[in-house]
Design an enzyme around this catalytic site. Structure first.
Site, short mmCIF file in Angstrom:
data_model
loop_
_atom_site.label_atom_id
_atom_site.label_comp_id
_atom_site.label_asym_id
_atom_site.label_seq_id
_atom_site.Cartn_x
_atom_site.Cartn_y
_atom_site.Cartn_z
N GLU B 50 0.81 -1.22 0.00
CA GLU B 50 0.00 0.00 0.00
C GLU B 50 0.84 1.27 0.00
OE1 GLU B 50 -0.54 -2.61 1.94
OE2 GLU B 50 -2.63 -3.22 1.78
N PHE B 112 -11.18 -7.37 13.89
CA PHE B 112 -10.12 -7.81 12.99
C PHE B 112 -9.81 -6.71 11.97
CE2 PHE B 112 -8.83 -10.00 9.00
CZ PHE B 112 -7.57 -10.41 9.45
N GLN B 113 -8.55 -6.41 11.81
CA GLN B 113 -8.06 -5.37 10.89
C GLN B 113 -8.69 -4.00 11.17
OE1 GLN B 113 -8.16 -6.97 6.82
NE2 GLN B 113 -6.07 -7.69 7.12
N LYS B 162 -17.29 -0.82 6.20
CA LYS B 162 -17.71 -1.81 5.20
C LYS B 162 -19.22 -1.79 4.96
CE LYS B 162 -17.08 -6.58 3.76
NZ LYS B 162 -16.44 -7.88 4.03
N MET B 479 24.32 9.09 2.02
CA MET B 479 24.19 10.35 2.76
C MET B 479 24.48 10.13 4.25
SD MET B 479 23.82 13.48 2.20
CE MET B 479 22.82 14.07 0.83
#
Lengths: 163, 578
Positions: B50, B112-113, B162, B479
């Protein structure tokens, strides 16, 4: 310097946390914060007391204005205004000091609103400074509990923070 | 028309003119993905992580000016997107991120999630919304695009539980034509009195500087900046984010300013008496030590975001407004004013600037038998005729890209300037290539950064996005190593990369072309070969000099006039004197 920032903000879930989050994320200090809906139920009015240099206060007001939920704000420190805070204070009493504490509350125009044989609860409004002064004045007695709302206020005269 | 929540989201995207979205499916967005499956107008690009979806959408936005759109699921999908959201936020990139959320009924139950996406993203978005009703989706989406793209742009998150996208619950749909929000009215024109003050200052300057920033690119004000700068004839410097807004090959351009800016740009800023900052925000990488920043200058600052003005540096003439409009106002006012800075005065200032320029601060060792990273970027510039879109990751290679690829057009230089996000370059290149399929797109990266989103080689294969990965491989986090050399007596704590993959085989395993070179004479032919393969993603692994540093450099806590050069001014370029 102490500033009282008065904010009209959309009365939406999470609006308060946007303001509080802004202060913690940018390292500004909040001395007190009060918030409640107004006569227009879509708006909340928030009063926030903070301290900082002119530069910091300028950034605070700009950053607050940048929050999408903030509709309008004003710094009451810039104008002549009235400021009030509510305090409830519970003091332990002995037979020997009950009269003295009551007298003291009267002098500060406080009201005793709960009484037991061992305590008084005193309600007092005024400027934050006055409340500080009262707390100092009775500090020789045993203060059991203090709760304060934080300052709130309005500009004097016809000037107002409305849409 | 009655639609389900999932269909409404997709229809809103269509009505908003969105052609491409980047995302990754999961439980909370299954209804949405089902709606995407049943239409062809909005194309979905499946990334492999993502974070890459947000970077690709962000780069799509940077290269086109249109908002980038991301779709991720709840919980880990949402948190993976946060780095990309913060990246877009720091660089003011318009982006709309739609995240799935667990069903309304279980929000707050540690389902969940489940993660509080609105809470997590609050400090790194311009605004965010939690949709609580199917009937609110269309208006919320309209507001999200409006807020993301107007004023100072930025990412907006729309978190959708959802149940709100349930295919069985349908409501009438109409996309709002317009939106107005009483609490959000971005400024447009600058105050005329301030314009007047600015012009008075500009026309009475002796050592003027034009300091242009990313706001000029974001505000599509490149033409106005060019007209304004040419009208006055003053030296122009640019921030990292503003490169390309003014042509780098123009004689009026004196290079980037700041930590790794040119000697002439930084000395010019330091000695200047009037600076006009246009869509720039006085970032700490630009200013160096604030108490030593531009001690002689009166400063004019144009910005659409009032909070950017006087945040770190006090300014004399603030102008709040869209840079393009304000520049037009300034041009009109200058044209009305007969006064001009004297020819001799301006010539004397330019002579000084040219003297600083003659230090040739970017020069490097051209006799080396090792490939110098600067040389690789210089040749990339030549091989692509300066016309490529260049994305980069973060580190030394990013600075070499900024110094040696001379951008003449805006929106060609795509990098994470504010947040400094390693892993940005490859997904960004894919996003740019999808937006500009016929253009050359190169990702200048290093072997450390590229591994932070290397999985996107798979996305590049799936969607046939033939980008060229220019991997300046010095086997160090360059760097970090440079700072450790300068400030930690060469104690290279964890900046050395052991166990590097064979990048050629890695590229080949994803179906791409891999080429490795380690000799300077192979650089140009390899680049030519890579760009000749129009339809292939090429991973060009360039083994560079391990010890090369980025010069010039203003070290932390120093002022513009206190730059570390490769060699002292006036000394012939020699090997690694610094």
């Amino acid at each position: 310097m102490r500033h009282i920032i008065s904010i009209l903000i959309e009365n939406e879930a999470g609006a308060l946390s946007r303001v509080a989050g802004l202060f913690s994320a940018r390292g500004y200090n909040i001395e007190s914060l009060t918030v409640a809906p107004t006569d227009d139920l879509t708006l909340s009015r928030m009063t926030l007391v903070t301290r900082g240099s002119d530069e910091v206060i300028e950034q605070i007001t700009k950053q607050l204005n940048k929050l999408i939920d903030v509709v309008k704000l004003t710094d009451l420190a810039d104008v002549v205004h009235v400021e009030r805070e509510l305090m409830l204070i519970k003091v332990q009493t002995e037979p020997s000091n009950r009269a003295e504490i009551k007298r003291m509350a009267d002098i500060f125009r406080g009201k005793v609103i709960d009484v037991t044989s061992k305590s008084y609860m005193i309600e007092m409004t005024g400027s934050s400074e006055k409340l500080d002064a009262f707390v100092a004045a009775i500090s020789e007695h045993n203060i059991m509990e203090i709760v304060r709302t934080g300052a709130t206020g309005l500009p004097r005269g016809v000037g107002s923070l409305t849409l | 028309m009655e639609l389900s929540g999932g269909q409404i989201v997709v229809q809103c995207l269509k009505d908003e003119g969105v052609e491409l979205i980047f995302g990754y499916p999961g439980g909370a967005v299954l209804h949405l993905y089902d709606a995407i499956f049943q239409q062809d107008d909005v194309q979905h690009i499946l990334v492999r992580h993502e974070q890459a979806a947000t970077h690709a959408a962000d780069a799509y936005a940077r290269s086109t000016g249109k908002p980038g759109v991301v779709l991720v699921t709840s919980g880990p999908g949402a948190t993976n997107a946060v780095t990309g959201i913060a990246t877009a936020y720091m660089d003011s990139i318009p982006m709309v991120v739609i995240s799935g959320q667990v069903p309304s009924a279980v929000i707050g139950s540690d389902a969940f999630q489940e993660v509080d996406m609105v809470g997590i993203t609050r400090p790194c978005v311009k605004h965010n919304f939690l949709v609580s009703n199917v009937a609110d989706i269309a208006e919320t989406m309209k507001k999200a695009f409006y807020v993301a793209t107007t004023g100072r742009p930025g990412p907006v998150v729309v978190d959708i539980p959802k149940d709100i996208t349930d295919p069985n619950i349908k409501v009438p749909y109409a996309y709002p034509e317009s939106v107005s929000m009483r609490s959000y009215n971005p400024p447009r024109e600058g105050d005329q009195a301030q314009i007047q003050k600015a012009v008075d200052l500009l026309l009475s300057a002796k050592r003027p500087m034009i300091y242009s920033g990313g706001g000029v690119v974001l505000g599509e004000a490149s033409d106005e900046l060019r007209a304004f700068s040419r009208l006055l004839g003053y030296p122009v410097t640019s921030t990292l984010m503003g490169l390309g807004a003014f042509p780098a090959t123009d004689s009026q351009f004196i290079g980037m300013l700041g930590m790794h800016g040119t000697y002439e740009a930084n000395m010019g800023m330091h000695e200047s008496d009037v600076i006009i900052a246009i869509g720039a925000r006085f970032d700490d990488r630009v200013t160096g030590k604030l108490t030593e920043f531009c001690p002689y200058a009166k400063i004019i600052h144009i910005d659409v975001d009032p909070a950017s003005i006087a945040k770190t540096v006090k300014v004399n003439v603030p102008i709040v407004g869209e840079v393009g409009i304000v520049l037009k106002q300034l041009i009109a006012e200058i044209n009305l004013n007969p006064r001009r800075v004297g020819v001799e005065v301006l010539a004397a200032w330019w002579d000084q600037v040219k003297e600083w320029r003659s230090v040739n601060c970017l020069e490097f060792d051209r006799e080396s038998t090792l490939i110098k990273p600067q040389y690789a970027v210089e040749q990339l510039y030549k091989v692509t005729a300066g016309n490529a879109f260049i994305t980069s990751d973060v580190g030394q290679h990013q600075m070499y890209a900024a110094q040696f690829y001379h951008f003449d057009e805006p929106r060609r230089w795509i990098n994470s300037g504010g947040l400094g996000t390693m892993g940005f370059g490859l997904p960004a290149a894919i996003g740019v290539k999808l937006a500009h399929p016929d253009a050359d797109v190169a990702c200048i990266t290093g072997e450390a950064s590229i591994q932070m989103c290397i999985q996107e080689l798979s996305t590049a294969q799936q969607y046939q996005t033939p980008v060229k990965i220019i991997n300046l491989n010095n086997r160090y986090m360059g760097m970090v190593r440079q700072w450790q050399e300068f400030s930690y007596q060469g104690r290279y704590s964890h900046s050395y990369l052991e166990a590097l993959p064979d990048f050629v085989k890695l590229a080949e395993s994803y179906g791409h072309v891999g080429i490795q070179i380690d000799k300077p004479e192979d650089v140009t032919p390899a680049l030519e070969e890579a760009f000749a393969m129009k339809d292939r993603t090429v991973f060009l692994d360039i083994i560079t000099d391990q010890t090369e540093n980025v010069y010039p450099m203003i070290e932390a806590g120093k002022g513009h006039h206190d730059m570390r050069l490769r060699v002292a001014p006036g000394t012939p370029i020699d090997r690694e004197l610094a």
